[in-house]
Design a protein around this motif. Sequence first.
Motif, PDB file in Angstrom:
ATOM      1  N   ALA A   1     -18.995  -8.527  -0.657  1.00 49.64           N
ATOM      2  CA  ALA A   1     -19.420  -9.927  -0.830  1.00 49.64           C
ATOM      3  C   ALA A   1     -18.212 -10.873  -0.822  1.00 49.64           C
ATOM      4  O   ALA A   1     -18.360 -12.081  -0.577  1.00 49.64           O
ATOM      5  N   HIS A   2     -17.029 -10.353  -1.050  1.00 52.59           N
ATOM      6  CA  HIS A   2     -15.792 -11.146  -1.013  1.00 52.59           C
ATOM      7  C   HIS A   2     -15.468 -11.603   0.421  1.00 52.59           C
ATOM      8  O   HIS A   2     -14.584 -12.414   0.638  1.00 52.59           O
ATOM      9  N   LYS A   3     -16.188 -11.032   1.407  1.00 48.07           N
ATOM     10  CA  LYS A   3     -16.012 -11.363   2.840  1.00 48.07           C
ATOM     11  C   LYS A   3     -14.546 -11.213   3.284  1.00 48.07           C
ATOM     12  O   LYS A   3     -13.885 -12.184   3.707  1.00 48.07           O
ATOM     13  N   PRO A   4     -14.063  -9.986   3.215  1.00 46.11           N
ATOM     14  CA  PRO A   4     -12.627  -9.787   3.490  1.00 46.11           C
ATOM     15  C   PRO A   4     -12.252  -9.976   4.957  1.00 46.11           C
ATOM     16  O   PRO A   4     -13.041  -9.669   5.853  1.00 46.11           O
ATOM     17  N   HIS A   5     -11.005 -10.459   5.170  1.00 46.17           N
ATOM     18  CA  HIS A   5     -10.409 -10.441   6.511  1.00 46.17           C
ATOM     19  C   HIS A   5      -9.661  -9.120   6.716  1.00 46.17           C
ATOM     20  O   HIS A   5      -9.484  -8.667   7.830  1.00 46.17           O
ATOM     21  N   VAL A   6      -9.157  -8.577   5.593  1.00 48.21           N
ATOM     22  CA  VAL A   6      -8.382  -7.331   5.635  1.00 48.21           C
ATOM     23  C   VAL A   6      -8.922  -6.425   4.526  1.00 48.21           C
ATOM     24  O   VAL A   6      -9.249  -6.907   3.436  1.00 48.21           O
ATOM     25  N   THR A   7      -9.037  -5.131   4.812  1.00 50.37           N
ATOM     26  CA  THR A   7      -9.444  -4.201   3.748  1.00 50.37           C
ATOM     27  C   THR A   7      -8.419  -3.084   3.601  1.00 50.37           C
ATOM     28  O   THR A   7      -7.701  -2.757   4.547  1.00 50.37           O
ATOM     29  N   MET A   8      -8.389  -2.527   2.402  1.00 46.41           N
ATOM     30  CA  MET A   8      -7.583  -1.327   2.138  1.00 46.41           C
ATOM     31  C   MET A   8      -8.501  -0.313   1.483  1.00 46.41           C
ATOM     32  O   MET A   8      -9.285  -0.664   0.593  1.00 46.41           O
ATOM     33  N   ASP A   9      -8.365   0.937   1.917  1.00 48.29           N
ATOM     34  CA  ASP A   9      -9.227   1.997   1.396  1.00 48.29           C
ATOM     35  C   ASP A   9      -8.383   3.194   1.013  1.00 48.29           C
ATOM     36  O   ASP A   9      -7.328   3.439   1.589  1.00 48.29           O
TER      37      ASP A   9
ATOM     38  N   PRO B   1     -23.002  -5.339   9.486  1.00 47.28           N
ATOM     39  CA  PRO B   1     -22.565  -5.758  10.815  1.00 47.28           C
ATOM     40  C   PRO B   1     -22.009  -7.182  10.829  1.00 47.28           C
ATOM     41  O   PRO B   1     -21.171  -7.519  11.661  1.00 47.28           O
ATOM     42  N   GLU B   2     -22.458  -8.012   9.867  1.00 51.69           N
ATOM     43  CA  GLU B   2     -21.985  -9.407   9.843  1.00 51.69           C
ATOM     44  C   GLU B   2     -20.468  -9.483   9.626  1.00 51.69           C
ATOM     45  O   GLU B   2     -19.845 -10.497   9.934  1.00 51.69           O
ATOM     46  N   LEU B   3     -19.865  -8.381   9.096  1.00 52.66           N
ATOM     47  CA  LEU B   3     -18.418  -8.413   8.844  1.00 52.66           C
ATOM     48  C   LEU B   3     -17.593  -7.781   9.975  1.00 52.66           C
ATOM     49  O   LEU B   3     -16.370  -7.855   9.976  1.00 52.66           O
ATOM     50  N   HIS B   4     -18.273  -7.144  10.930  1.00 51.84           N
ATOM     51  CA  HIS B   4     -17.529  -6.351  11.922  1.00 51.84           C
ATOM     52  C   HIS B   4     -16.537  -7.184  12.730  1.00 51.84           C
ATOM     53  O   HIS B   4     -15.418  -6.751  12.976  1.00 51.84           O
ATOM     54  N   ASP B   5     -16.942  -8.377  13.137  1.00 55.31           N
ATOM     55  CA  ASP B   5     -16.015  -9.211  13.915  1.00 55.31           C
ATOM     56  C   ASP B   5     -15.098 -10.038  13.020  1.00 55.31           C
ATOM     57  O   ASP B   5     -14.092 -10.576  13.466  1.00 55.31           O
ATOM     58  N   HIS B   6     -15.495 -10.124  11.758  1.00 58.10           N
ATOM     59  CA  HIS B   6     -14.747 -10.952  10.814  1.00 58.10           C
ATOM     60  C   HIS B   6     -13.475 -10.228  10.349  1.00 58.10           C
ATOM     61  O   HIS B   6     -12.440 -10.871  10.092  1.00 58.10           O
ATOM     62  N   ILE B   7     -13.540  -8.907  10.280  1.00 57.56           N
ATOM     63  CA  ILE B   7     -12.398  -8.138   9.738  1.00 57.56           C
ATOM     64  C   ILE B   7     -11.310  -7.975  10.807  1.00 57.56           C
ATOM     65  O   ILE B   7     -11.559  -7.503  11.915  1.00 57.56           O
ATOM     66  N   ILE B   8     -10.098  -8.373  10.424  1.00 58.34           N
ATOM     67  CA  ILE B   8      -8.957  -8.294  11.357  1.00 58.34           C
ATOM     68  C   ILE B   8      -8.463  -6.861  11.443  1.00 58.34           C
ATOM     69  O   ILE B   8      -8.075  -6.373  12.509  1.00 58.34           O
ATOM     70  N   GLY B   9      -8.457  -6.185  10.323  1.00 54.46           N
ATOM     71  CA  GLY B   9      -7.992  -4.808  10.328  1.00 54.46           C
ATOM     72  C   GLY B   9      -8.126  -4.196   8.961  1.00 54.46           C
ATOM     73  O   GLY B   9      -8.320  -4.893   7.953  1.00 54.46           O
ATOM     74  N   SER B  10      -7.993  -2.862   8.951  1.00 58.09           N
ATOM     75  CA  SER B  10      -8.246  -2.123   7.735  1.00 58.09           C
ATOM     76  C   SER B  10      -7.167  -1.048   7.572  1.00 58.09           C
ATOM     77  O   SER B  10      -6.729  -0.463   8.565  1.00 58.09           O
ATOM     78  N   MET B  11      -6.759  -0.779   6.325  1.00 57.61           N
ATOM     79  CA  MET B  11      -5.749   0.266   6.078  1.00 57.61           C
ATOM     80  C   MET B  11      -6.414   1.449   5.404  1.00 57.61           C
ATOM     81  O   MET B  11      -7.269   1.253   4.532  1.00 57.61           O
ATOM     82  N   GLU B  12      -6.004   2.658   5.774  1.00 55.26           N
ATOM     83  CA  GLU B  12      -6.524   3.851   5.087  1.00 55.26           C
ATOM     84  C   GLU B  12      -5.365   4.666   4.534  1.00 55.26           C
ATOM     85  O   GLU B  12      -4.455   5.047   5.250  1.00 55.26           O
ATOM     86  N   GLU B  13      -5.464   4.994   3.253  1.00 55.50           N
ATOM     87  CA  GLU B  13      -4.359   5.608   2.502  1.00 55.50           C
ATOM     88  C   GLU B  13      -4.297   7.133   2.598  1.00 55.50           C
ATOM     89  O   GLU B  13      -3.228   7.725   2.571  1.00 55.50           O
ATOM     90  N   THR B  14      -5.465   7.792   2.728  1.00 55.00           N
ATOM     91  CA  THR B  14      -5.432   9.230   2.461  1.00 55.00           C
ATOM     92  C   THR B  14      -5.922  10.090   3.631  1.00 55.00           C
ATOM     93  O   THR B  14      -6.641   9.610   4.509  1.00 55.00           O
ATOM     94  N   THR B  15      -5.509  11.370   3.615  1.00 56.28           N
ATOM     95  CA  THR B  15      -5.862  12.310   4.682  1.00 56.28           C
ATOM     96  C   THR B  15      -7.378  12.335   4.895  1.00 56.28           C
ATOM     97  O   THR B  15      -7.866  12.235   6.030  1.00 56.28           O
ATOM     98  N   THR B  16      -8.119  12.488   3.801  1.00 50.65           N
ATOM     99  CA  THR B  16      -9.578  12.586   3.879  1.00 50.65           C
ATOM    100  C   THR B  16     -10.178  11.351   4.554  1.00 50.65           C
ATOM    101  O   THR B  16     -11.070  11.457   5.399  1.00 50.65           O
ATOM    102  N   GLY B  17      -9.665  10.175   4.189  1.00 51.68           N
ATOM    103  CA  GLY B  17     -10.180   8.939   4.764  1.00 51.68           C
ATOM    104  C   GLY B  17      -9.878   8.857   6.248  1.00 51.68           C
ATOM    105  O   GLY B  17     -10.716   8.438   7.052  1.00 51.68           O
ATOM    106  N   VAL B  18      -8.666   9.279   6.630  1.00 48.30           N
ATOM    107  CA  VAL B  18      -8.284   9.218   8.053  1.00 48.30           C
ATOM    108  C   VAL B  18      -9.174  10.166   8.868  1.00 48.30           C
ATOM    109  O   VAL B  18      -9.612   9.817   9.974  1.00 48.30           O
ATOM    110  N   ILE B  19      -9.491  11.323   8.309  1.00 56.16           N
ATOM    111  CA  ILE B  19     -10.385  12.256   9.018  1.00 56.16           C
ATOM    112  C   ILE B  19     -11.746  11.583   9.240  1.00 56.16           C
ATOM    113  O   ILE B  19     -12.308  11.611  10.336  1.00 56.16           O
ATOM    114  N   ARG B  20     -12.260  10.912   8.203  1.00 53.61           N
ATOM    115  CA  ARG B  20     -13.558  10.219   8.335  1.00 53.61           C
ATOM    116  C   ARG B  20     -13.475   9.140   9.420  1.00 53.61           C
ATOM    117  O   ARG B  20     -14.370   8.981  10.240  1.00 53.61           O
TER     118      ARG B  20
END
Length: 422
Positions: free
Chosen positions: A118-126, A140-159
């Motif tokens: 609901a914060h309507k992020p431009h950037v996310t970190m996971d 889907p309303e956020l798909h074009d809104h998000i500039i990019g996303s960071m992933e910290e962990t092996t498990t997340g990168v696999i997903r």
Amino acid sequence: MSNSHDIKDINLADVGKKRILWADKSMPVLAEIRAKFEKNKPFKGMRMSCCLHVTAETANLMRTCEVGGADILLVASNPLSTQDDVAASLVRDFGISVHAIRGEDNDTYYKHIKSAIAHKPHVTMDDGADLVSEILKNHPELHDHIIGSMEETTTGVIRLRAMQEAGMLKFPVVAVNDIQTKNMFDNRYGTGQSSIDGIIRATDTLIAGKTFVVAGYGWCGKGLAERARGLGANVIVTEVDSVKALAASMDGYRVMPMSEAAKLADIICTVTGNMHIVRSEHFKVMKTGCIVANSGHFDIEIDLVGLTKLSSNVIKDVRDNNNVDEYIVDGKSIYVLGQGRLVNLACAEGHPASVMDMSFATQALSSEFVVENKGKLEKRVYVLPASVEQDIAFTKLKTMGVNIDKLTPEQETYLASWEVGT
Ligand code: ADE
């Protein structure tokens, strides 16, 4: 206090602030980036939603992005990893919105993730890809809104790579985990030390002389096996990957299937990223008193449903720290730590600040990278170039007072040529 929050108790903030500032002393690389961000304001006008373990180290990453201009909302990436005092201080002292409470149930965990959305992020970190998965599946309303996303962990990168393969990725993602200044240090030295720390804090067990089974021999398993051996344990490694098993064997560990290792184990710790590594067939053959812990991202590595079915009785919280549950199987006691959640964060404080310094320097620089390259990146998983890991390692060495050699012009020419032989 205009920032929104759903935390345990704002009155814990004094302790949280001390712990954040203590951690900051061991995070000089991040501090350099913070000084640069304070000047350049790379995130001016940007909203950031971060789904990370809410620790003192994470707090310093949040401070870094906040002085860089970001409007941040932080939620937990695991129900048991939140440090409530840190959450309180972030809200009171650093102007950051936090929705996270240690021990929150599944509904509250996802309610908090919804507030990050609901914060309507431009950037996310996971850390584990729970936030991005929810956005990709249901927002889907956020798909074009998000500039990019960071992933910290092996498990997340696999997903995320699986999502890319399935054509589901709708914005660029940076695999922070895949850069060497993250995985070679955080996964190895961080997980190695903090997992042992969690096992000791939960049980006060002596490691020396114990048979310690490490399931999985990636960077995390390597680190854990090294540290357990260093404390005098007799280490056994279990693996499904022949190359990794061979490496473990040549590193001097006994290697065998879990069905055999479980019979010998005093302590078992899983670090595989896969499910049901320790399951009914293994619980049945364990010795009484066996301690079972997990240091993989999700609480799926120990089959607790199977264990509960096998047990004639389950006694919760037998050591009065809410971290040890006793399961009685055929009259034997099996002790499960931190409800099978990552033992280093559930039962201790996670990796030490000095190693998170490099991981979170990478997080901060990755976020700057996606913002600087807004509109130019594809919808795929990126790994930052090798020059970034060189820069981070160089700065870390400098702060440690370590100098290294430089190539001479002659050596540079030699490396760039192919003519010289015997
Ligand atoms: N993951 C492992 N250790 C951590 C820490 N101290 N802070 C944030 N994330 C972590």
